[in-house]
Design an enzyme around this catalytic site. Structure first.
Site, mmCIF file in Angstrom:
data_model
loop_
_atom_site.group_PDB
_atom_site.id
_atom_site.type_symbol
_atom_site.label_atom_id
_atom_site.label_comp_id
_atom_site.label_asym_id
_atom_site.label_seq_id
_atom_site.Cartn_x
_atom_site.Cartn_y
_atom_site.Cartn_z
ATOM 1 N N ASP A 1 -15.446 9.497 9.926
ATOM 2 C CA ASP A 1 -14.366 8.606 9.524
ATOM 3 C C ASP A 1 -13.056 9.373 9.624
ATOM 4 O O ASP A 1 -13.039 10.608 9.525
ATOM 5 C CB ASP A 1 -14.578 8.093 8.095
ATOM 6 C CG ASP A 1 -13.791 6.813 7.818
ATOM 7 O OD1 ASP A 1 -14.326 5.718 8.075
ATOM 8 O OD2 ASP A 1 -12.628 6.915 7.372
ATOM 9 N N ARG B 1 0.818 -1.220 0.000
ATOM 10 C CA ARG B 1 0.000 0.000 0.000
ATOM 11 C C ARG B 1 0.849 1.266 0.000
ATOM 12 O O ARG B 1 0.479 2.264 -0.642
ATOM 13 C CB ARG B 1 -0.945 -0.005 1.202
ATOM 14 C CG ARG B 1 -1.990 -1.109 1.115
ATOM 15 C CD ARG B 1 -3.057 -0.941 2.169
ATOM 16 N NE ARG B 1 -4.061 -2.008 2.088
ATOM 17 C CZ ARG B 1 -5.130 -2.082 2.860
ATOM 18 N NH1 ARG B 1 -5.350 -1.141 3.769
ATOM 19 N NH2 ARG B 1 -5.985 -3.071 2.734
#
Length: 293
Positions: A158, A46
């Site tokens: 979030d 990632r």
């Protein structure tokens, strides 16, 4: 891995045990996320994209950047790193028994009260790209189609600003709506006119939700209580101490008859465990309320 200078990946970008340790430390300190050694490949895959985008040659250079707290560039990249290493798996009406419980056991009383002028507040605490809060809103609209006329709000939070932006846009590929009852899709979504095949939430649906950035291990600005809190499939990425602290902080935010919905592989622990009781699979309510049922 006793020697932190040892290479643990010799791919495109050298990654040492020290690099991994520094990245894991930042993730735990700033996002509460625990990265055990078995996540090395995930971290590499990632973050390699971030190294390419930044034109860096090694993870050592990357760590030097994100650990430099004195620059705006470093702050921005730390946020990008947290976003890259945060898992955002979600879908509409995931774990459908939660929405059935909400519909049958929570909402009828709330709808009666809101028609008398009382506010309704529900928190989706790790909303990802928005499917969870939209599922909550759709559940409300299935019982109260004119919900926009009442004081009903869903707070959707979030840590990842990219996810917040997606939720605010309310646009989803049509196949992502497969788990939404067709009648609700027809009433509360409309095709996007650009020919992309996406469906966009209508204004009355979007207006029930307020998307905000929030770090669960940071400050919580909310002071009022919620009639339901969804905290699902997020604390599994935290260590036990952090999990217990999250649950403990949530208990005072639950109204007297509220429900807390958690992920299928999660459990409430720590001091909160004594204050809550099960009211179904991965559903908790105040112990006094459950005893009175």
């Amino acid at each position: 891995m006793n020697n932190q200078a040892n290479l643990i990946s010799q791919g495109e970008f050298p990654l040492t045990a020290r690099d991994f340790s520094e990245i894991a430390s930042i993730m735990h300190r700033e996002a509460g996320i625990a990265l055990p050694e078995n996540k090395i490949n995930l971290v590499y895959s990632r973050l390699a994209k971030r190294l390419r985008a930044l034109g860096l040659r090694t993870f050592h250079e990357y760590c030097s950047l994100v650990m430099d707290a004195s620059t705006e560039r470093s702050r921005v990249e730390r946020e990008a790193m947290i976003a890259a290493l945060t898992t955002n798996v979600t879908r509409f009406f995931r774990e459908p028994h939660h929405f059935e419980h909400l519909k049958v056991n929570i909402l009828p009383r709330l709808i009666h009260q809101t028609k008398l002028g009382a506010p309704v507040r529900i928190w989706s605490s790790a909303c990802s790209s928005g499917q969870e809060p939209y599922s909550i809103a759709l559940t409300i609209l299935s019982l109260l189609p004119d919900a926009a006329n009442y004081d009903i709000k869903i707070l959707a939070t979030d840590i990842d600003t990219n996810m917040i932006a997606l939720g605010e846009a309310g646009c989803y590929e049509k196949t992502m709506l497969n788990d939404v009852p067709s009648g609700l899709v027809q009433r509360w979504f409309s095709p996007v006119s650009d020919g992309s095949g996406e469906m966009k939430a209508t204004p009355d649906l979007r207006n029930l939700i307020r998307f905000r950035k929030l770090n669960l291990i940071g400050n919580w600005p909310m002071r009022g209580k919620f009639q339901a809190i969804f905290c699902r499939n997020v604390v599994i990425y935290f260590d036990n101490e952090t999990q217990n602290r999250i649950w403990t902080r949530m208990v005072p935010l639950l109204a007297s008859e509220a429900a807390l919905y958690i992920g299928h592989s999660e459990r409430v622990g720590g001091p909160a465990e004594a204050q809550l009781r099960s009211d179904g699979v991965t559903i908790y309510r105040h112990a006094e309320f459950v005893r009175a049922l």
